[in-house]
Design a protein around this motif. Structure first.
Motif, short mmCIF file in Angstrom:
data_model
loop_
_atom_site.label_atom_id
_atom_site.label_comp_id
_atom_site.label_asym_id
_atom_site.label_seq_id
_atom_site.Cartn_x
_atom_site.Cartn_y
_atom_site.Cartn_z
N TRP A 302 52.27 39.84 38.61
CA TRP A 302 50.88 40.19 38.29
C TRP A 302 50.07 40.55 39.53
O TRP A 302 49.04 41.22 39.43
CB TRP A 302 50.21 39.06 37.52
N GLY A 303 50.54 40.16 40.70
CA GLY A 303 49.84 40.55 41.93
C GLY A 303 49.79 42.05 42.10
O GLY A 303 48.82 42.62 42.60
N LEU A 306 46.98 43.33 39.87
CA LEU A 306 45.67 43.13 40.47
C LEU A 306 45.44 44.08 41.65
O LEU A 306 44.33 44.59 41.83
CB LEU A 306 45.52 41.68 40.94
N SER A 307 46.46 44.30 42.46
CA SER A 307 46.25 45.18 43.61
C SER A 307 46.00 46.62 43.15
O SER A 307 45.29 47.37 43.82
CB SER A 307 47.41 45.09 44.59
N ALA A 308 46.53 47.00 42.00
CA ALA A 308 46.23 48.33 41.45
C ALA A 308 44.81 48.37 40.88
O ALA A 308 44.06 49.32 41.11
CB ALA A 308 47.25 48.70 40.37
N VAL A 309 44.43 47.32 40.17
CA VAL A 309 43.07 47.26 39.60
C VAL A 309 42.04 47.36 40.73
O VAL A 309 41.01 48.02 40.60
CB VAL A 309 42.88 45.95 38.82
N GLY A 310 42.35 46.73 41.85
CA GLY A 310 41.42 46.69 42.98
C GLY A 310 41.18 48.02 43.66
O GLY A 310 40.26 48.15 44.46
N THR A 311 42.02 49.03 43.35
CA THR A 311 41.80 50.35 43.95
C THR A 311 40.78 51.17 43.18
O THR A 311 40.41 52.25 43.62
CB THR A 311 43.11 51.16 44.01
N ALA A 314 35.83 50.67 38.95
CA ALA A 314 35.31 50.12 37.69
C ALA A 314 34.51 48.85 37.98
O ALA A 314 34.75 48.18 38.99
CB ALA A 314 36.47 49.80 36.74
N ARG A 315 33.58 48.52 37.08
CA ARG A 315 32.79 47.31 37.30
C ARG A 315 33.61 46.07 36.96
O ARG A 315 34.14 45.95 35.87
CB ARG A 315 31.53 47.35 36.42
N PHE A 316 33.75 45.17 37.91
CA PHE A 316 34.37 43.86 37.68
C PHE A 316 34.17 43.02 38.93
O PHE A 316 33.93 43.54 40.02
CB PHE A 316 35.87 43.98 37.37
N PRO A 318 36.28 40.53 41.31
CA PRO A 318 37.69 40.18 41.54
C PRO A 318 38.04 38.76 41.09
O PRO A 318 39.14 38.53 40.58
CB PRO A 318 37.85 40.34 43.06
N LEU A 321 38.88 38.44 37.15
CA LEU A 321 39.96 39.22 36.54
C LEU A 321 41.05 38.28 35.99
O LEU A 321 41.44 37.33 36.65
CB LEU A 321 40.61 40.14 37.57
N GLY A 334 41.20 35.67 38.62
CA GLY A 334 41.58 36.17 39.94
C GLY A 334 42.62 35.34 40.66
O GLY A 334 42.99 35.66 41.79
N GLY A 335 43.09 34.28 40.04
CA GLY A 335 44.06 33.40 40.69
C GLY A 335 45.23 33.09 39.79
O GLY A 335 45.38 33.67 38.70
N ASN B 45 40.85 47.92 49.35
CA ASN B 45 41.12 47.35 48.03
C ASN B 45 40.05 46.31 47.72
O ASN B 45 39.70 45.51 48.58
CB ASN B 45 42.51 46.69 48.02
N VAL B 47 40.34 43.93 45.61
CA VAL B 47 40.99 42.63 45.50
C VAL B 47 41.53 42.30 46.89
O VAL B 47 42.57 42.79 47.31
CB VAL B 47 42.12 42.66 44.46
N CYS B 77 44.80 36.48 45.86
CA CYS B 77 44.63 36.04 44.48
C CYS B 77 44.97 34.56 44.36
O CYS B 77 45.65 34.12 43.43
CB CYS B 77 45.51 36.86 43.54
N ILE B 112 51.94 38.08 46.61
CA ILE B 112 50.59 37.83 46.12
C ILE B 112 50.64 36.71 45.09
O ILE B 112 51.61 36.59 44.34
CB ILE B 112 50.02 39.12 45.47
#
Lengths: 383, 383
Positions: A302-303, A306-311, A314-316, A318, A321, A334-335, B45, B47, B77, B112
């Protein structure tokens, strides 16, 4: 279930000699009317194949009498001579079918940067015209295959009318509009403008939401033709649902046959601030090679999600998530979340859920894993 | 040639027990001054790993007395507890070195979503501090390796001063800023603000222009530390060139050691309307999986280059695009050019040139081919 499921259509698929293998490579779909209404969506790639340039003009008229489709060559990046080849194809088909060349759409697929063997193609047009039948839909679907391992057809029904379709596509699947060669037909009585509305609404949530390898083709075309042969004027909302059902079915088949894939992955983004942002986040995940490799390895990493989402922008937050893989919330706020060993990735179908905790919108984009098979197939395709 | 090439620095690399293999996994770089100026660039990033969040704050002060770097865990994370781990690491290092924790930068790399084993890490800090020497640069470079197959160090000289550096990185290499863990040191006497200017100018044309797999890390950090031990105040322009030379050398080594790669590919875009557009086009090509698979297969498939170029909004006319692969202009003016069989792709180094015919700007982005080895390495990394 195919482009000849709806009344008023004939189709054929023949071997014109464009493919070295001798397999079928030329398809025809003819609309016998009484209506000849049509709509189309095309690749948003700025490097457009000659048949796309041609067909975009044809579709502006809203009338298509027939579609000529060939595999064995994309006729892309072939310059003015390549455009002349497409023009000549349309003229020859028009003469054979006794219609105007301005009502002939042309689609091509195969290698970029190679001229089509026009003698073979024009010969195939004659054979193909002679072979047209009201149950030729499967032959047509077979003739447009390239690296596809199976032909792809679909059918759905409205109140008194039918929608059927065919598709080809296994690689270079990423939208921007459309994503592959698709012809959808209906015997409903729908004019061009309403067809266009229904088709754009359908592709937006189907073909535009499959992304096998992030690569946008020069040739993507999705056509919707109406013959009106059922004499039924459909309810617009129902019609849109039926067209969407056929497009969704075909889109799902494209993902299921993607080059080298061992997984079909739905990346579902929920609680986004807007649908656009949900799509943006889902697309970022579907384009992460590292995520796609992890899926191939049955690794609920899942890391990499998250690293893709972080690029994205979009509003969020970290630290709000959360990510579930096949229903197990392996990342919360986020953890680290639930035990990743609980995730079962042995099946072909995988659902990754990303909770942005930022609103009430959602969207799903489909992709595949990245595999040695994909690399092998695409390193040897033109040799 | 390493982070201890420049006078005023000590370094060490020890096995703290973070890696299951027992390999070295903890590095220290200490600036003995007299100056403790520093600048840093970090991942864009959203995240961000705990050590990035920490070090960004430290670097705002412009002063770094030491850098603690660990492999064997990214500490990304990991929530508030993970941030506390980084804080504790900085405090412990500060106590051992008798400096302020606010002058300790921390960098982590590895998986991660996993907490670091803090007892092992803090134990390693003591061993590492005891092991600090003025020729410990190579030990430090070795201790930050993850999937790297070789350690990466570099050195260049200005008028009376030295710049040296080390880097780690083999996958998840795509910029947005920085791209990996990098520490560059100099004995020139340069204040923080001028270091920042030189570092940003250097990374913009080096680390920001390598893109191995399009995946942006949560941990990317590039630090530049100045000890002033040479007592030379350099000419700013020369200093920037020397820092850029070291960064370029390290960036090139990262591409040369990218996971599973068999080719190092320079995508060079010329005659662009602006440098930004040249970079945009080059990056689109470097992120095309289909192009990268073709390179693996020694296939000069220029159609895949053009289809990637066509996805950008850079200024160009599709029928004026030309593409050369290793010097052979296989595509001219948007169509077929010289014989593709003339292209020799047997070597590791490949240059793809895209001529946009739209202006006078140029840029080069480095990437690798996409191989079964990359897929294997990244499908098994965490298992």
């Amino acid at each position: 279930m195919s482009v000849t499921s709806a009344k008023g259509f004939r189709a054929s698929g023949v071997a014109a000699g464009l493919k070295a293998s001798g397999n079928p490579d030329l398809a025809l779909v003819v609309n016998d009317g009484p209506l000849h209404a049509a709509a189309g969506v095309f690749t948003s790639n700025r490097v457009k194949a000659a048949p796309v340039q041609w067909s975009e003009q044809v579709l502006k008229g809203g009338t298509v009498a027939a579609v000529v489709l060939n595999s064995g060559g994309a006729n892309a990046c072939t310059g003015p001579a390549g455009f002349q080849d497409t023009h000549k194809t349309a003229e020859e088909a028009a003469a054979l079918l006794d219609v105007s060349a301005a009502e002939i759409a042309v689609c091509s697929t195969g290698l970029i940067g190679v001229r089509l063997p026009m003698d073979a193609l024009l010969g195939g047009l004659k054979t193909g015209t002679a072979a047209l039948t009201a149950d030729g839909g499967l032959d047509a679907a077979t003739a447009i295959m390239t690296t596809d391992t199976v032909s792809k057809t679909a059918e759905a029904h409205g109140s008194g009318y039918t929608v059927g379709g065919m598709a080809k596509g296994a690689g270079m699947l990423a939208p921007g509009l459309a994503t592959m060669l698709v012809v959808v037909t209906t015997d409903a009585a729908v004019e061009a403008e309403a067809l266009d509305t229904a088709l754009r609404a359908a592709t937006r949530v189907t073909f535009d939401r499959v992304d096998s390898d992030g690569c946008m083709s020069t040739n993507d075309t999705v056509l919707l033709l109406a013959s009106g042969a059922s004499e039924v004027v459909p309810d617009p909302a129902e019609f849109q649902l039926v067209v969407t059902a056929v497009c969704a079915d075909l889109a799902r088949q494209l993902i299921g046959d993607a080059e080298g894939a061992t997984k079909d992955i739905a990346v579902e983004v929920v609680n986004a601030a807007s649908e656009d942002e949900a799509v943006q986040v889902a697309r970022a995940v579907t384009r992460s090679n590292l995520f796609k490799c992890a899926m191939y390895g049955n690794d609920p990493n899942w890391g990499r999600v998250l690293s893709a989402v972080g690029t994205t922008d979009a509003r969020f937050e970290p630290d709000r998530l959360s990510v579930a893989i096949n229903g197990v919330w392996v990342c919360r706020d986020g953890g680290v979340g639930d035990d990743r060993d609980l995730v079962d990735l042995t099946g072909r179908e995988v659902t990754v859920t990303v909770d942005l905790a930022a609103g009430g919108s959602a969207a799903t984009v489909w992709t595949n894993d990245l595999t040695p098979g994909y690399v092998h197939e695409n390193s040897a395709y033109s040799s």
